[in-house]
Design an enzyme around this catalytic site. Structure first.
Site, short mmCIF file in Angstrom:
data_model
loop_
_atom_site.label_atom_id
_atom_site.label_comp_id
_atom_site.label_asym_id
_atom_site.label_seq_id
_atom_site.Cartn_x
_atom_site.Cartn_y
_atom_site.Cartn_z
N LYS A 116 0.83 -1.20 0.00
CA LYS A 116 0.00 0.00 0.00
C LYS A 116 0.87 1.25 0.00
O LYS A 116 1.93 1.29 0.62
CB LYS A 116 -0.92 -0.03 1.23
CG LYS A 116 -2.05 0.98 1.23
CD LYS A 116 -2.97 0.70 2.40
CE LYS A 116 -4.14 1.69 2.48
NZ LYS A 116 -5.07 1.35 3.58
N SER A 147 -9.75 1.52 2.81
CA SER A 147 -8.97 2.38 1.94
C SER A 147 -7.98 1.63 1.05
O SER A 147 -7.41 2.20 0.14
CB SER A 147 -8.22 3.41 2.79
OG SER A 147 -7.30 2.77 3.67
N SER A 160 -9.96 -1.18 6.70
CA SER A 160 -9.41 -0.94 5.37
C SER A 160 -8.72 -2.12 4.71
O SER A 160 -8.40 -2.06 3.52
CB SER A 160 -8.45 0.26 5.40
OG SER A 160 -9.16 1.45 5.62
#
Length: 453
Positions: free
Chosen positions: A79, A158, A182
């Site tokens: 990420k 996210s 997330s």
């Protein structure tokens, strides 16, 4: 949706000489660079040159009989909030595009590299991780593999690009972060398995924070065993999988408070079917009141930990360059400005009391069972067009997973839909430090849901 291979399947192919790390990496990069695919929206940076070099090094070591872990030579995405030396950590934002590159790797990056993983690139995300939807106006929104017609559906956030990188074969596993769901939300909405560990088990140093009280780092992958392998490596533990626990006799509590509200018909049907399968396999399911869940609104009346801690980190950037933020993210962060120091300290104390109460109520059970997300993935265009729809969907999608972050617990999200249905996640959650128990029981639950012996 493509059939995502497990890490153990890929490791067996590598061990048998049926493929090489370089071949796996080239295939992942080709999918990520396909102009007809989602790669441009799933990644903020594709690190092809370094990935190829790491893959070649892995193949050389394997030829010499050296296999560092079950992740040896396997493509993994990370990420965009994790520091990788020499790369700018933009966290899905344009505000940090010209920031200095990271001087050193985050500890979890060092652990992945030491395990022989091939890091193919940095995945897109909700700007600064502050939403459960996965929309990003700066880099685009990767579309959910379930339905890409028209504008497509949200991937969940996210860790949006993380999920799509795995579903589309651009990586065999992805590293995401989970502050309010997330990792679990995109796993649920995209048909993957995701694991949120107890926060303290995996170091968050070198990860751009959203909420230092709540941030956790975990994997998205094809199975519970895949998640267990990656989780162990991230935690600095031997990369072994806990022995599976059979479902028969397992005591599972379904909270009746809050978490079953507002389910759409697809989620309700998949959840009830999953519960029926588990009962038939000998699990002991009990519906219980969890009144503490209903108290969260009152505890957060003066503000949230995420809001206060995000404002503390972003306040100078927001003041100077707030017009460059996603307006919806900036608006939520500004909400933290109104929370006083005493309110924040009160909330920290209230959290500890709340955790003790919830743990006492959970004590007779092996795990909690609930839908990860109460609705299937909404359409991207509907949420882009309407603030009201955006904030309503965000609140609903974050609701169940957030409870486990506030608990400082651990949780798996497992796919519980059938072929041809919209992806739906089943959450298996437990108290702090019960990670290995959840991963062991999760394997048994997964076998029941998949109908495998």
């Amino acid at each position: 949706m493509m059939n995502v291979p497990t890490l153990e399947h890929l490791a067996a192919d590598l061990a048998a000489g049926h493929t090489t790390a370089l071949r796996l990496t080239e295939a992942a990069l080709a999918r990520a660079q396909d102009p007809a695919g989602e790669g441009a929206r799933a990644f903020t940076l594709l690190d092809a040159e370094r990935a190829r070099a790491a893959a070649q090094a892995s193949d050389t070591l394997r030829a010499a009989g050296i296999v560092r872990s079950p992740l040896e030579g396997i493509p993994v995405s990370v990420k965009d909030l994790l520091d990788v030396a020499g790369q700018v950590t933009t966290s899905g934002s344009v505000v940090l595009k010209n920031a200095p590159p990271a001087e050193r790797n985050a500890p979890v990056i060092d652990r992945l590299i030491a395990a022989g993983a091939v890091i193919v690139g940095r995945t897109n995300m909700t700007e600064f991780a502050f939403s459960g939807l996965g929309l990003n106006p700066h880099y685009g929104t990767p579309r959910n593999p379930w339905d890409r017609a028209g504008g497509g559906r949200i991937p969940g956030g996210s860790s949006s690009g993380a999920a799509v990188s795995v579903t589309d074969g651009m990586a065999a596993a992805a590293i995401g972060s989970d502050t309010g769901g997330s990792v679990r939300i995109p796993s649920a909405l995209c048909g993957l398995t995701g694991f949120k560990p107890t926060q303290r088990r995996v170091p968050t140093e070198g990860a751009l924070p959203l909420s230092t009280s709540l941030d956790s780092i975990g994997p998205l992958a094809a199975s519970v065993r895949c998640c267990a392998i990656v989780d162990a490596i991230l935690a600095g533990e031997p990369p072994t999988v806990p022995a599976p626990r059979e479902v028969a006799g397992a005591r599972l509590a379904i909270p009746e408070t809050l978490v079953l509200n507002d389910m759409d018909s697809a989620v309700a049907a998949a959840f009830e079917r999953a519960c029926a399968l588990l009962r038939a396999a000998g699990a002991r399911l009990s519906r219980i009141a969890m009144t503490e869940f209903a108290e969260l609104g009152r505890l957060h009346a003066r503000g949230t930990l995420a809001g206060a801690e995000a404002w503390a980190w972003h306040r100078q950037l927001l003041t100077a360059r707030g017009n460059e933020y996603d307006p919806r993210v900036g608006l939520r962060m500004h909400g933290g400005e109104a929370m006083g120091a005493a309110d924040y300290i009160d909330l920290l104390a209230a959290r500890q009391r709340w955790i003790a109460q919830v743990q006492a109520r959970m004590a007779p059970f092996d795990a909690l069972l609930m839908p990860t997300v109460p609705i299937v993935a909404p359409r991207i265009d509907d949420l882009v067009a309407s603030d009201e729809a955006y904030f309503a969907a965000n609140g609903l999608i974050l609701r169940n997973p957030t409870l486990i972050n506030f608990l400082d617990g651990c949780a798996l999200s497992l796919p519980c839909h059938q072929a041809g249905e919209p992806p739906v996640g089943l959450m298996l959650a437990a108290a702090s430090g019960r990670d290995h128990d959840v991963l062991a029981l999760g394997q048994g639950v997964e076998q029941v849901l998949r109908g495998t012996p």
